[in-house]
Write a protein that holds these residues in place. Sequence first.
Motif, PDB file in Angstrom:
ATOM      1  N   SER A   8       0.870  -1.166   0.000  1.00 56.05           N
ATOM      2  CA  SER A   8       0.000   0.000   0.000  1.00 56.05           C
ATOM      3  C   SER A   8       0.911   1.221   0.000  1.00 56.05           C
ATOM      4  O   SER A   8       1.416   1.636   1.032  1.00 56.05           O
ATOM      5  CB  SER A   8      -0.900  -0.011   1.236  1.00 56.05           C
ATOM      6  N   GLY A   9       1.133   1.752  -1.201  1.00 53.50           N
ATOM      7  CA  GLY A   9       2.213   2.711  -1.397  1.00 53.50           C
ATOM      8  C   GLY A   9       3.434   1.895  -1.779  1.00 53.50           C
ATOM      9  O   GLY A   9       3.489   0.694  -1.533  1.00 53.50           O
ATOM     10  N   ASN A  10       4.381   2.510  -2.401  1.00 56.35           N
ATOM     11  CA  ASN A  10       5.552   1.746  -2.831  1.00 56.35           C
ATOM     12  C   ASN A  10       6.780   2.655  -2.767  1.00 56.35           C
ATOM     13  O   ASN A  10       7.089   3.289  -3.758  1.00 56.35           O
ATOM     14  CB  ASN A  10       5.329   1.197  -4.244  1.00 56.35           C
ATOM     15  N   PRO A  11       7.437   2.786  -1.602  1.00 51.60           N
ATOM     16  CA  PRO A  11       7.314   1.912  -0.438  1.00 51.60           C
ATOM     17  C   PRO A  11       6.139   2.280   0.459  1.00 51.60           C
ATOM     18  O   PRO A  11       5.576   3.362   0.370  1.00 51.60           O
ATOM     19  CB  PRO A  11       8.639   2.123   0.295  1.00 51.60           C
ATOM     20  N   GLY A  12       5.832   1.339   1.328  1.00 51.45           N
ATOM     21  CA  GLY A  12       4.751   1.485   2.287  1.00 51.45           C
ATOM     22  C   GLY A  12       4.537   0.165   2.991  1.00 51.45           C
ATOM     23  O   GLY A  12       5.351  -0.749   2.863  1.00 51.45           O
ATOM     24  N   PRO A  13       3.434   0.054   3.725  1.00 52.63           N
ATOM     25  CA  PRO A  13       3.127  -1.232   4.348  1.00 52.63           C
ATOM     26  C   PRO A  13       2.906  -2.283   3.253  1.00 52.63           C
ATOM     27  O   PRO A  13       2.289  -1.997   2.228  1.00 52.63           O
ATOM     28  CB  PRO A  13       1.841  -0.980   5.125  1.00 52.63           C
ATOM     29  N   GLY A  14       3.430  -3.470   3.494  1.00 49.40           N
ATOM     30  CA  GLY A  14       3.302  -4.528   2.499  1.00 49.40           C
ATOM     31  C   GLY A  14       3.087  -5.869   3.148  1.00 49.40           C
ATOM     32  O   GLY A  14       3.206  -6.025   4.366  1.00 49.40           O
ATOM     33  N   GLY A  15       2.786  -6.844   2.320  1.00 47.15           N
ATOM     34  CA  GLY A  15       2.580  -8.198   2.819  1.00 47.15           C
ATOM     35  C   GLY A  15       2.783  -9.210   1.718  1.00 47.15           C
ATOM     36  O   GLY A  15       2.802  -8.874   0.534  1.00 47.15           O
ATOM     37  N   TYR A  16       2.962 -10.450   2.126  1.00 45.91           N
ATOM     38  CA  TYR A  16       3.061 -11.541   1.157  1.00 45.91           C
ATOM     39  C   TYR A  16       2.039 -12.612   1.510  1.00 45.91           C
ATOM     40  O   TYR A  16       1.577 -12.711   2.646  1.00 45.91           O
ATOM     41  CB  TYR A  16       4.475 -12.136   1.112  1.00 45.91           C
ATOM     42  N   GLY A  17       1.693 -13.401   0.516  1.00 44.85           N
ATOM     43  CA  GLY A  17       0.808 -14.542   0.696  1.00 44.85           C
ATOM     44  C   GLY A  17       1.342 -15.720  -0.086  1.00 44.85           C
ATOM     45  O   GLY A  17       1.863 -15.546  -1.195  1.00 44.85           O
ATOM     46  N   VAL A  18       1.231 -16.905   0.499  1.00 43.90           N
ATOM     47  CA  VAL A  18       1.720 -18.134  -0.119  1.00 43.90           C
ATOM     48  C   VAL A  18       0.683 -19.228   0.082  1.00 43.90           C
ATOM     49  O   VAL A  18       0.133 -19.365   1.180  1.00 43.90           O
ATOM     50  CB  VAL A  18       3.045 -18.605   0.532  1.00 43.90           C
ATOM     51  N   VAL A  19       0.437 -19.998  -0.963  1.00 44.72           N
ATOM     52  CA  VAL A  19      -0.358 -21.216  -0.853  1.00 44.72           C
ATOM     53  C   VAL A  19       0.524 -22.360  -1.320  1.00 44.72           C
ATOM     54  O   VAL A  19       0.978 -22.379  -2.469  1.00 44.72           O
ATOM     55  CB  VAL A  19      -1.649 -21.149  -1.699  1.00 44.72           C
ATOM     56  N   LEU A  20       0.785 -23.295  -0.411  1.00 40.90           N
ATOM     57  CA  LEU A  20       1.557 -24.497  -0.721  1.00 40.90           C
ATOM     58  C   LEU A  20       0.588 -25.661  -0.882  1.00 40.90           C
ATOM     59  O   LEU A  20      -0.259 -25.887  -0.008  1.00 40.90           O
ATOM     60  CB  LEU A  20       2.535 -24.817   0.415  1.00 40.90           C
ATOM     61  N   LEU A  21       0.718 -26.388  -1.965  1.00 40.21           N
ATOM     62  CA  LEU A  21      -0.123 -27.550  -2.233  1.00 40.21           C
ATOM     63  C   LEU A  21       0.776 -28.755  -2.480  1.00 40.21           C
ATOM     64  O   LEU A  21       1.697 -28.680  -3.303  1.00 40.21           O
ATOM     65  CB  LEU A  21      -0.993 -27.305  -3.475  1.00 40.21           C
TER      66      LEU A  21
END
Length: 148
Positions: A8-21
């Motif tokens: 959110s903004g770049n830079p700014g607060p960020g996050g990652y998401g992962v789905v492992l199958l």
Amino acid sequence: MYTDGACSGNPGPGGYGVVLLYKGHRKELSQGYKNTTNNRMEMMAVIKGLEAVKEPCAVDVYSDSKYLVDSINKGWAARWRDNNWMRNKKEKALNVDLWGKLLSLLDKYQVSFYWVKGHAEIEENERCDFLATEALKNSDLLEDTQPT
């Protein structure tokens, strides 16, 4: 493995998401950071996903980040490392801390990277986007040690 990063903004607060199958099992990972960039979160998703793999194996990584996929598949990141983290004679490579971690992890596994179009109703990619976006909203955001 499906991965995504958000900022959110770049830079700014960020996050990652992962789905492992794997063989009918599913694991989801996510975390947010206070001050980071989208590219760093895209890379962090793959790093955290590979760190969660328990045994050496073949891993297919699906990401909507052309920066990430092309940097690996076209050999750019390995070339930057081999050139003392220089993109060319004048420009330093960005995110060298994460590229170093990622390239080391790639030596442990047989990893293939595939680009998928973001926001194209690919179920697991959409889930990663949701996880990443929600993670950046959390109150337990971590410090990104080397945002660029």
